[in-house]
Motif scaffolding. Structure first.
Motif, PDB file in Angstrom:
ATOM      1  N   ILE A   1       0.852  -1.184   0.000  1.00 20.85           N
ATOM      2  CA  ILE A   1       0.000   0.000   0.000  1.00 20.85           C
ATOM      3  C   ILE A   1       0.892   1.239   0.000  1.00 20.85           C
ATOM      4  CG2 ILE A   1      -1.877   1.213   1.172  1.00 20.85           C
ATOM      5  CD1 ILE A   1      -2.496  -1.770   0.395  1.00 20.85           C
ATOM      6  N   LEU A   2       0.562   2.217  -0.849  1.00 22.03           N
ATOM      7  CA  LEU A   2       1.257   3.501  -0.846  1.00 22.03           C
ATOM      8  C   LEU A   2       0.332   4.533  -0.219  1.00 22.03           C
ATOM      9  CD1 LEU A   2       3.641   5.343  -1.618  1.00 22.03           C
ATOM     10  CD2 LEU A   2       2.511   5.689  -3.835  1.00 22.03           C
ATOM     11  N   VAL A   3       0.774   5.132   0.896  1.00 17.79           N
ATOM     12  CA  VAL A   3       0.029   6.188   1.572  1.00 17.79           C
ATOM     13  C   VAL A   3       0.624   7.519   1.138  1.00 17.79           C
ATOM     14  CG1 VAL A   3      -0.567   7.204   3.809  1.00 17.79           C
ATOM     15  CG2 VAL A   3      -0.494   4.704   3.541  1.00 17.79           C
ATOM     16  N   VAL A   4      -0.228   8.366   0.545  1.00 19.82           N
ATOM     17  CA  VAL A   4       0.209   9.660   0.025  1.00 19.82           C
ATOM     18  C   VAL A   4      -0.489  10.751   0.820  1.00 19.82           C
ATOM     19  CG1 VAL A   4       0.482  11.081  -2.035  1.00 19.82           C
ATOM     20  CG2 VAL A   4       0.311   8.580  -2.266  1.00 19.82           C
ATOM     21  N   ASP A   5       0.257  11.395   1.711  1.00 18.85           N
ATOM     22  CA  ASP A   5      -0.310  12.431   2.573  1.00 18.85           C
ATOM     23  C   ASP A   5       0.834  13.282   3.089  1.00 18.85           C
ATOM     24  OD1 ASP A   5      -1.623  13.829   4.827  1.00 18.85           O
ATOM     25  OD2 ASP A   5      -3.234  12.372   4.518  1.00 18.85           O
TER      26      ASP A   5
END
Length: 129
Positions: A9-13
């Motif tokens: 999973i890539l979390v972009v924040d």
């Protein structure tokens, strides 16, 4: 917990606390988590190594979530089909419509309970409960 799902999973924040919160919940559920601070960094990471799901915030510097999604969906490579879960504090109907138009698969309003986040991620990754 070890990687039992085989899913990345890539979390972009841009908010480090949100990334940490998501990382802790997802790693505890057996996912491998990568992070990006904005949409531009996320595109660069995805071109190097695609993931199974992207969780993306809307409001970020350099490249916001909507621009990221539009860019992701335009790419002429396998990353065009990566599912995207948008999370935002913005809850108006037009926000959901804009996310869908940009290419989001789901839209959830922050704050998210960790179990809700994990439930949606499992669903979007094709993992039964």
């Amino acid at each position: 917990m070890a990687d039992v799902t085989g899913k990345r999973i890539l979390v972009v924040d841009d908010a480090s606390l949100i990334r940490l919160y998501y990382r802790q919940a997802l790693e505890a559920a057996g996912f491998t988590v990568e992070e990006a601070l904005n949409g531009l960094e996320a595109i660069e990471k995805l071109l190097l190594e695609p993931v199974d799901l992207v969780i993306v915030d809307v409001n970020m510097p350099r490249m916001d979530g909507m621009t990221f999604l539009k860019t992701l969906r335009r790419q002429g490579s396998p990353i065009v089909a990566i599912p995207a879960l948008v999370t935002s504090t913005e809850a108006a109907p037009q926000d959901l419509d804009a996310a869908r138009a940009a290419g989001a698969n789901f839209y959830l309003v922050k704050p998210l309970a960790q179990d809700v986040l994990v439930q949606y991620v499992r669903l979007m990754c094709g993992i039964s409960a």
